[in-house]
Scaffold this motif. Sequence first.
Motif, mmCIF file in Angstrom:
data_model
loop_
_atom_site.group_PDB
_atom_site.id
_atom_site.type_symbol
_atom_site.label_atom_id
_atom_site.label_comp_id
_atom_site.label_asym_id
_atom_site.label_seq_id
_atom_site.Cartn_x
_atom_site.Cartn_y
_atom_site.Cartn_z
ATOM 1 N N VAL A 79 0.870 -1.183 0.000
ATOM 2 C CA VAL A 79 0.000 0.000 0.000
ATOM 3 C C VAL A 79 0.911 1.239 0.000
ATOM 4 N N PRO A 80 1.525 1.554 -1.139
ATOM 5 C CA PRO A 80 2.463 2.674 -1.197
ATOM 6 C C PRO A 80 1.836 3.974 -0.703
ATOM 7 N N GLY A 81 2.601 4.718 0.104
ATOM 8 C CA GLY A 81 2.137 6.015 0.582
ATOM 9 C C GLY A 81 1.308 5.954 1.842
ATOM 10 N N ARG A 82 0.993 4.757 2.333
ATOM 11 C CA ARG A 82 0.188 4.641 3.555
ATOM 12 C C ARG A 82 0.964 3.884 4.616
ATOM 13 N N THR A 83 0.820 4.342 5.860
ATOM 14 C CA THR A 83 1.469 3.658 6.982
ATOM 15 C C THR A 83 0.474 3.221 8.043
ATOM 16 N N VAL A 84 -0.799 3.700 7.947
ATOM 17 C CA VAL A 84 -1.832 3.343 8.922
ATOM 18 C C VAL A 84 -3.123 2.985 8.203
ATOM 19 N N VAL A 85 -3.989 2.259 8.906
ATOM 20 C CA VAL A 85 -5.330 1.939 8.409
ATOM 21 C C VAL A 85 -6.323 2.206 9.528
ATOM 22 N N PRO A 86 -7.614 2.494 9.219
ATOM 23 C CA PRO A 86 -8.581 2.874 10.261
ATOM 24 C C PRO A 86 -9.070 1.691 11.094
ATOM 25 N N PHE A 87 -9.577 2.045 12.240
ATOM 26 C CA PHE A 87 -10.237 1.107 13.156
ATOM 27 C C PHE A 87 -11.239 0.229 12.401
ATOM 28 N N LYS A 88 -11.301 -1.010 12.761
ATOM 29 C CA LYS A 88 -12.177 -2.052 12.208
ATOM 30 C C LYS A 88 -11.643 -2.673 10.920
ATOM 31 N N THR A 89 -10.502 -2.166 10.421
ATOM 32 C CA THR A 89 -9.900 -2.806 9.254
ATOM 33 C C THR A 89 -9.509 -4.246 9.608
ATOM 34 N N VAL A 90 -9.757 -5.151 8.678
ATOM 35 C CA VAL A 90 -9.419 -6.562 8.884
ATOM 36 C C VAL A 90 -8.386 -6.980 7.837
ATOM 37 N N LEU A 91 -7.309 -7.573 8.282
ATOM 38 C CA LEU A 91 -6.284 -8.108 7.391
ATOM 39 C C LEU A 91 -6.437 -9.620 7.323
ATOM 40 N N ASN A 92 -6.457 -10.148 6.110
ATOM 41 C CA ASN A 92 -6.506 -11.596 5.918
ATOM 42 C C ASN A 92 -5.174 -12.055 5.338
ATOM 43 N N TYR A 93 -4.557 -13.021 5.963
ATOM 44 C CA TYR A 93 -3.237 -13.501 5.564
ATOM 45 C C TYR A 93 -3.343 -14.861 4.881
ATOM 46 N N THR A 94 -2.526 -15.044 3.848
ATOM 47 C CA THR A 94 -2.375 -16.353 3.222
ATOM 48 C C THR A 94 -0.890 -16.580 2.965
ATOM 49 N N CYS A 95 -0.522 -17.822 2.819
ATOM 50 C CA CYS A 95 0.857 -18.183 2.492
ATOM 51 C C CYS A 95 0.903 -18.730 1.067
ATOM 52 N N MET A 101 1.218 -21.863 7.460
ATOM 53 C CA MET A 101 1.078 -20.677 8.302
ATOM 54 C C MET A 101 1.266 -21.037 9.768
ATOM 55 N N ASN A 102 2.045 -20.209 10.454
ATOM 56 C CA ASN A 102 2.241 -20.342 11.897
ATOM 57 C C ASN A 102 1.720 -19.062 12.538
ATOM 58 N N GLY A 103 0.468 -19.118 13.031
ATOM 59 C CA GLY A 103 -0.183 -17.943 13.600
ATOM 60 C C GLY A 103 -1.583 -17.791 13.040
ATOM 61 N N ALA A 104 -2.255 -16.682 13.401
ATOM 62 C CA ALA A 104 -3.637 -16.441 12.964
ATOM 63 C C ALA A 104 -3.654 -15.939 11.526
ATOM 64 N N ASN A 105 -4.675 -16.383 10.778
ATOM 65 C CA ASN A 105 -4.783 -15.956 9.374
ATOM 66 C C ASN A 105 -5.591 -14.670 9.223
ATOM 67 N N GLU A 106 -6.031 -14.066 10.363
ATOM 68 C CA GLU A 106 -6.823 -12.846 10.318
ATOM 69 C C GLU A 106 -6.466 -11.969 11.509
ATOM 70 N N SER A 107 -6.450 -10.658 11.285
ATOM 71 C CA SER A 107 -6.170 -9.717 12.369
ATOM 72 C C SER A 107 -7.010 -8.471 12.164
ATOM 73 N N SER A 108 -7.571 -7.920 13.270
ATOM 74 C CA SER A 108 -8.445 -6.756 13.202
ATOM 75 C C SER A 108 -7.812 -5.581 13.927
ATOM 76 N N HIS A 117 -4.086 -9.670 16.405
ATOM 77 C CA HIS A 117 -3.084 -10.739 16.302
ATOM 78 C C HIS A 117 -1.875 -10.208 15.526
ATOM 79 N N PRO A 118 -0.703 -10.641 15.879
ATOM 80 C CA PRO A 118 0.477 -10.240 15.105
ATOM 81 C C PRO A 118 0.492 -10.960 13.761
ATOM 82 N N PRO A 119 1.237 -10.443 12.767
ATOM 83 C CA PRO A 119 1.332 -11.141 11.479
ATOM 84 C C PRO A 119 1.883 -12.554 11.665
ATOM 85 N N PRO A 120 1.310 -13.532 10.960
ATOM 86 C CA PRO A 120 1.805 -14.906 11.107
ATOM 87 C C PRO A 120 3.120 -15.085 10.352
ATOM 88 N N LEU A 121 3.737 -16.204 10.568
ATOM 89 C CA LEU A 121 4.941 -16.586 9.834
ATOM 90 C C LEU A 121 4.579 -17.671 8.830
#
Length: 346
Positions: A79-95, A101-108, A117-121
């Motif tokens: 996301v070039p040019g951005r360093t923050v996202v607003p409250f309630k944003t949900v990140l979905n992770y895939t490998c 994946m070692n960790g949660a696949n979703e973080s809010s 949740h921290p980013p998974p490995l």
Amino acid sequence: MSLPSVCGRPAVSDGIDESSLKQVYEVGDQVTLTCEPGYIPSTAAPQHLACTPAGEWTESGLACSPRTCPIPKPLQSLVPGRTVVPFKTVLNYTCDDGYVMNGANESSCLSDGTWSHPPPLCKVVNCALPKPPRGGTFVMDKTTTAATTMYGQGWTYKCNPPNAPSFERGECMADGTATEPPICREVSCSIPEGIPNGFIAFAVMKTHGYKETVKYACNDHYVLDGPAAIECTNTGNWSAKPICRAPCSINIARGRILYNSRKIWIKDLKPNRVLHGEHVVFYCKNKVDKCGYQVASTCRDGTLALPECFQVPGKVEYTLRPGSLPSEITMCAGPPTAPSGTARPA
């Protein structure tokens, strides 16, 4: 007409807490506005609304903006040019394939500006070492002393002569399993066939076994295109035969060319022949700037295309005024601006 004695539910902007608001208020009632959890008020002082005798609410200067969470550093490049996202944003992770994946696949993004949740490995998949085929072995692409191998790494199966494996390659797959071993069985390839404008060199005309080779060569002035040797493969078929590419003649009656770093009058090119893949430079004339320029063409299996800009000089010009030909006049400082150097079939 009497004035209204009540006010309806006040209209509020996004982020203001509406949980305690009623549908109807009497004149003189007051409401204190606050921001919902996860939103930041625009003013530090409490904001109060009052129901007026006109049935309207007094104005409020309160605006609520969402809190933000910092984008995890590994994701900021997405996301070039951005360093923050607003409250309630949900990140979905895939490998990627071949990684677990070692960790949660979703973080809010939470109301306090932190992530749930921290980013998974993503860890690479490992496979057990492959099993050798019965009557054979395998050779890893990369030497290892470990009891496992990583996703994407491969190996070659080999059978004890004269047998051949039903397939030669194996790998550690994305699901963590290794390719099952092939079957070793005897194969043979038929008597090899010749090639046009070439011949088989140093070979006994018989059936051949797995991995045996046959070499080819071309007739004089033909160029071998492809591997000089073919191999009897594990399927019982020969690998692809090479092709003998034909030489070219330079089909111009008069003029001068540049060939093998030498300027040659076409009548002095004896024999008139260039080999497949060799380059010939023709001379064209820039009539506007009155200078000459070079255009190259390449012999392609018997065909040498002439540049569209090339013109065969007339007999009088060629004989009496050879110094006026494009090959003899001053060369242009650069290529012509018009696309006049395209080659055309001879």
